[in-house]
Design a protein around this motif. Sequence first.
Motif, short mmCIF file in Angstrom:
data_model
loop_
_atom_site.label_atom_id
_atom_site.label_comp_id
_atom_site.label_asym_id
_atom_site.label_seq_id
_atom_site.Cartn_x
_atom_site.Cartn_y
_atom_site.Cartn_z
N TRP A 151 64.07 25.09 65.01
CA TRP A 151 64.25 23.70 64.62
C TRP A 151 65.66 23.59 64.05
N SER A 152 66.54 22.79 64.66
CA SER A 152 67.94 22.77 64.25
C SER A 152 68.48 21.35 64.12
N LEU A 202 64.17 20.87 68.94
CA LEU A 202 63.11 21.88 68.96
C LEU A 202 63.22 22.71 70.23
N TRP A 203 63.21 24.03 70.05
CA TRP A 203 63.22 24.93 71.20
C TRP A 203 62.16 26.00 71.01
N ILE A 204 61.33 26.21 72.04
CA ILE A 204 60.29 27.23 72.02
C ILE A 204 60.88 28.54 72.52
N ASP A 205 60.92 29.54 71.65
CA ASP A 205 61.51 30.85 71.99
C ASP A 205 60.39 31.76 72.51
N LYS A 206 60.07 31.60 73.79
CA LYS A 206 58.89 32.25 74.36
C LYS A 206 59.00 33.77 74.43
N VAL A 247 54.92 22.23 66.51
CA VAL A 247 55.01 22.52 67.94
C VAL A 247 53.85 21.86 68.67
N GLU A 248 52.66 21.99 68.10
CA GLU A 248 51.47 21.42 68.75
C GLU A 248 51.56 19.90 68.83
N GLY A 249 52.13 19.28 67.80
CA GLY A 249 52.26 17.83 67.81
C GLY A 249 53.18 17.33 68.90
N SER A 277 72.14 23.59 73.35
CA SER A 277 71.94 22.87 74.61
C SER A 277 70.67 23.27 75.34
N THR A 278 69.92 24.23 74.79
CA THR A 278 68.75 24.76 75.48
C THR A 278 67.45 24.24 74.87
N PHE A 279 67.55 23.24 73.97
CA PHE A 279 66.35 22.76 73.29
C PHE A 279 65.39 22.07 74.26
N ASP A 280 64.10 22.09 73.89
CA ASP A 280 63.08 21.47 74.74
C ASP A 280 63.03 19.96 74.57
N ARG A 281 63.21 19.49 73.34
CA ARG A 281 63.20 18.05 73.12
C ARG A 281 63.74 17.74 71.74
N GLU A 282 64.18 16.48 71.56
CA GLU A 282 64.59 16.01 70.24
C GLU A 282 63.35 15.53 69.49
#
Length: 332
Positions: free
Chosen positions: A86-87, A13-17, A62-64, A50-55
């Motif tokens: 989400w990848s 999961l990566w947040i694309d701000k 996202v909120e969860g 490689s830039t994801f926020d977390r697995e």
Amino acid sequence: RWETDLTGPGWKLWIDKTAKWTDDEIFLPPVDLAKVPMNQPSCGWDRLASTFDREVDIPGTVEGYMWGWSGNPIGIAGDYRGVSWWSKTFHLDDSLKGKKILIYIESVNLRAEVFVNRKLVGYDVVGNTPFEVDATDAAVYGGENTLAIRVTDPLGNFDWNDNEMYRWGKRMIPGVHGFGGVTGRVYVRAVDSVRIDDIYVQNKPNPVEAEVFVTLGNSSGSAKRGTLTLTVHEWKNPGAVVFKKTVSASVPAAGGQVSVKVKAPKAALWGIKDPHLYIASVSFSGDGGRIVDKAEKRFGFRYFNVASKNGDPRFYLNGKRVFVFAAMTRGF
């Protein structure tokens, strides 16, 4: 048919701000992908892995996973409005060449842009409903494939109010609720040119009867003839068959539907205290056995209706009156 379930762990999961989305044009189905903009990750494809926020696991939001990431974990400050990626990777064997590669997504909130190996293969803005995309032209056989779902969560609330309209760009859309992400299961399927797209079991007033509607997709470019076999057996007990029938099936070039009426006098009824379940297993064979597909649907033999006695409407299940009890929590 070959199928792999991507649901569960292994997603990134990566947040694309910095992604732009507030003034996007919205495309309703049926969608012509040639007219949909190619929205790449703002970090670039090479860095997305490689830039994801977390697995994470899916289903998930996202909120969860990221509530309070902005520094305020209370109230509705944890709500995220914007784009998330989400990848996950999946493998396709060389033996699957020549089959159609479909990705089935049970639910996304709200808009989904689906990429396989950096190519846009699907788009859905209805939200919270199942959809399927054709990834055949983007698939790589004999190696790893990358599935990336770009989710846009433009709005939402965290109260009981779900009937207001909100603005997204030039459009007004239903308010829904404020949890954005991949909220259902995800499957990758490889199927022949004629395939079983859907199975719908319709119950009848006589509860040991039903009608099974089979929707057949056809991407061969021409009409196909074959045979369709329906087998109904107990769930988790394939040997306990209560009905079986084979019929001829003609599938137009645009696809079609075949229905089979079921009479199973020995079937156990589904009841509240005895929830007996069955499997409707459907197989199709055509083109001299070169086209084969099989799918199934779980269901119960039962019939629920409302009838009146002396002017008093009552609920009935399998011909017997039932009472429905529930708890109302609103306001507490």
